[in-house]
Design an enzyme around this catalytic site. Sequence first.
Site, PDB file in Angstrom:
ATOM      1  NE  ARG A 234      39.235  73.542  21.654  1.00 60.20           N
ATOM      2  CZ  ARG A 234      38.775  73.370  21.483  1.00 60.20           C
ATOM      3  NH1 ARG A 234      36.621  73.909  21.926  1.00 60.20           N
ATOM      4  NH2 ARG A 234      38.692  72.229  20.552  1.00 60.20           N
ATOM      5  CD  GLU A 263      37.228  72.911  28.267  1.00 63.96           C
ATOM      6  OE1 GLU A 263      36.965  73.831  28.246  1.00 63.96           O
ATOM      7  OE2 GLU A 263      37.629  72.130  27.877  1.00 63.96           O
ATOM      8  CG  HIS A 295      34.592  71.227  25.909  1.00 68.41           C
ATOM      9  ND1 HIS A 295      35.350  71.229  26.477  1.00 68.41           N
ATOM     10  CD2 HIS A 295      33.928  70.638  24.642  1.00 68.41           C
ATOM     11  CE1 HIS A 295      35.726  71.916  24.748  1.00 68.41           C
ATOM     12  NE2 HIS A 295      35.199  70.792  23.701  1.00 68.41           N
TER      13      HIS A 295
HETATM   14  P1  NAD Z   1      35.568  76.457  11.083  1.00 63.67           P
HETATM   15  O1  NAD Z   1      36.594  76.452  11.074  1.00 63.67           O
HETATM   16  O2  NAD Z   1      34.468  75.688  10.445  1.00 63.67           O
HETATM   17  O3  NAD Z   1      34.610  77.610  11.575  1.00 63.67           O
HETATM   18  C1  NAD Z   1      35.478  78.737  12.069  1.00 63.67           C
HETATM   19  C2  NAD Z   1      35.329  80.343  12.314  1.00 63.67           C
HETATM   20  O4  NAD Z   1      35.752  81.961  12.655  1.00 63.67           O
HETATM   21  C3  NAD Z   1      35.703  80.857   9.758  1.00 63.67           C
HETATM   22  O5  NAD Z   1      35.119  80.838   9.414  1.00 63.67           O
HETATM   23  C4  NAD Z   1      36.274  81.706  10.090  1.00 63.67           C
HETATM   24  O6  NAD Z   1      36.738  82.720   9.963  1.00 63.67           O
HETATM   25  C5  NAD Z   1      36.116  82.078  11.797  1.00 63.67           C
HETATM   26  N1  NAD Z   1      37.100  82.899  12.362  1.00 63.67           N
HETATM   27  C6  NAD Z   1      38.318  82.871  11.938  1.00 63.67           C
HETATM   28  N2  NAD Z   1      38.389  84.039  13.376  1.00 63.67           N
HETATM   29  C7  NAD Z   1      37.606  84.775  13.764  1.00 63.67           C
HETATM   30  C8  NAD Z   1      37.552  85.782  14.761  1.00 63.67           C
HETATM   31  N3  NAD Z   1      38.809  86.493  15.162  1.00 63.67           N
HETATM   32  N4  NAD Z   1      36.698  86.448  14.614  1.00 63.67           N
HETATM   33  C9  NAD Z   1      35.292  85.844  14.256  1.00 63.67           C
HETATM   34  N5  NAD Z   1      35.474  84.712  13.893  1.00 63.67           N
HETATM   35  C10 NAD Z   1      36.768  84.209  13.189  1.00 63.67           C
HETATM   36  O7  NAD Z   1      35.235  75.684  12.765  1.00 63.67           O
HETATM   37  P2  NAD Z   1      33.975  74.952  13.790  1.00 63.67           P
HETATM   38  O8  NAD Z   1      33.578  73.664  13.274  1.00 63.67           O
HETATM   39  O9  NAD Z   1      32.980  75.949  13.464  1.00 63.67           O
HETATM   40  O10 NAD Z   1      34.365  75.242  14.919  1.00 63.67           O
HETATM   41  C11 NAD Z   1      34.386  76.980  15.474  1.00 63.67           C
HETATM   42  C12 NAD Z   1      35.119  76.211  16.802  1.00 63.67           C
HETATM   43  O11 NAD Z   1      33.786  75.378  18.085  1.00 63.67           O
HETATM   44  C13 NAD Z   1      36.582  75.601  17.446  1.00 63.67           C
HETATM   45  O12 NAD Z   1      37.373  76.134  17.137  1.00 63.67           O
HETATM   46  C14 NAD Z   1      35.915  74.655  18.786  1.00 63.67           C
HETATM   47  O13 NAD Z   1      36.535  75.642  19.107  1.00 63.67           O
HETATM   48  C15 NAD Z   1      34.611  74.310  18.878  1.00 63.67           C
HETATM   49  N6  NAD Z   1      34.191  73.480  18.925  1.00 63.67           N
HETATM   50  C16 NAD Z   1      33.514  73.287  20.157  1.00 63.67           C
HETATM   51  C17 NAD Z   1      33.175  71.830  20.412  1.00 63.67           C
HETATM   52  C18 NAD Z   1      32.980  71.651  21.727  1.00 63.67           C
HETATM   53  O14 NAD Z   1      31.509  70.332  22.284  1.00 63.67           O
HETATM   54  N7  NAD Z   1      32.356  72.490  23.099  1.00 63.67           N
HETATM   55  C19 NAD Z   1      32.817  71.415  19.565  1.00 63.67           C
HETATM   56  C20 NAD Z   1      33.607  71.679  18.082  1.00 63.67           C
HETATM   57  C21 NAD Z   1      34.101  72.704  18.145  1.00 63.67           C
END
Ligand code: NAD
Length: 337
Positions: A234, A263, A295
Amino acid sequence: MKVAFYSSKSYDQEYFEKVNQRFGHELRFFETRLDAQTVKLAKNFDAICVFVNDKVDNKTLKKIKKHNIGLLTLRCAGFNNVDLEAAANHEITVLRVPAYSPEAVAEHALALIFTLNRKTHKAYNRVREGNFSLERLIGFNISGKTIGVIGTGAIGKAFINLLKGFNATILAYDPYPSEELKKQGINYVSLEELLSQSDIVSLHCPLTPDTHRMINAQRLKHIKKGAMLINTSRGKLIDTEAVIDSLRDKRLGSLGIDVYAEEEKLFFKDLSEMIIDDDTISRLISLPNVLITAHQAFLTREALEQIAETTLQNVTDYKEGNVKQKNEVSAEQHRKA
Ligand code: NAD
């Protein structure tokens, strides 16, 4: 169920209509973004389906409730654009797609790394113009380098999996380390240590009050000189102005982003004939060591199919009073997390 889709694109319609043949819901696709003004399009619908940049604040949710719509279903994983407290107050159920092909996003992060490093985007343009010079195309070997992964959930894990063949050292930071990754020998370190030792830093954590601008001026002072920063999570995880300063000071070596703090005004639109009213992104675009995609990390056939499948299953589950807890996002769960 009658479902109103906001911010929909041709690919949403194509994949949702295909998958819906098995679900039989009534789908209507609106290109407009959801906000307090556009809720009225969903009058007489049972559910609203939104994407990452729809604005689901208290004002919008109040109007959703007024139309007697009880379900907001997100066709994405992140939910930072939804006021969950307000949704609870208005008794609106919020469902999402917690995991869909994490490999799609992880592979895009890797694509950004390779393109930025080996400058294939520049080479492609040069060769098309008959310029076969190699000047200024020097990259570095990934082999032997250190890659820092911030956030080791579904996408972070998939990313680490992809890195295994590269003979690189992997460092990880996550307040909730994965036992599975630890068993595989992944070394969890503090955020400061990760930043100071990594040649490439890739962000895979959600946007929360804790992670808002986690990459800021202070932390950038400690980032390894010449490091590459990759953000497919994000935009607001990084302080964009501080990152530009760091690139200008030649502390940060390069930046690859699929997300941008502001964005909503830009991404998913063709603005090629317009003057871009955002000086920050214009400065980023002008820097030779910055690569931006709009994105698109999720955009694979497999991910689109899984997103449609889970979203339509969420609608059916809601109708049958059988909501899957792992797909529900509530203010309470979020506080506990
Ligand atoms: P997820 O919930 O499986 O994993 C997120 C991880 O981040 C967890 O292990 C959590 O403990 C960790 N976390 C929480 N707070 C943190 C911190 N302060 N520092 C470090 N790590 C921390 O989520 P995911 O499916 O892996 O997705 C991650 C992110 O990717 C989503 O939240 C979304 O914003 C982004 N995303 C982007 C796209 C894209 O098209 N660009 C698509 C899907 C997801």
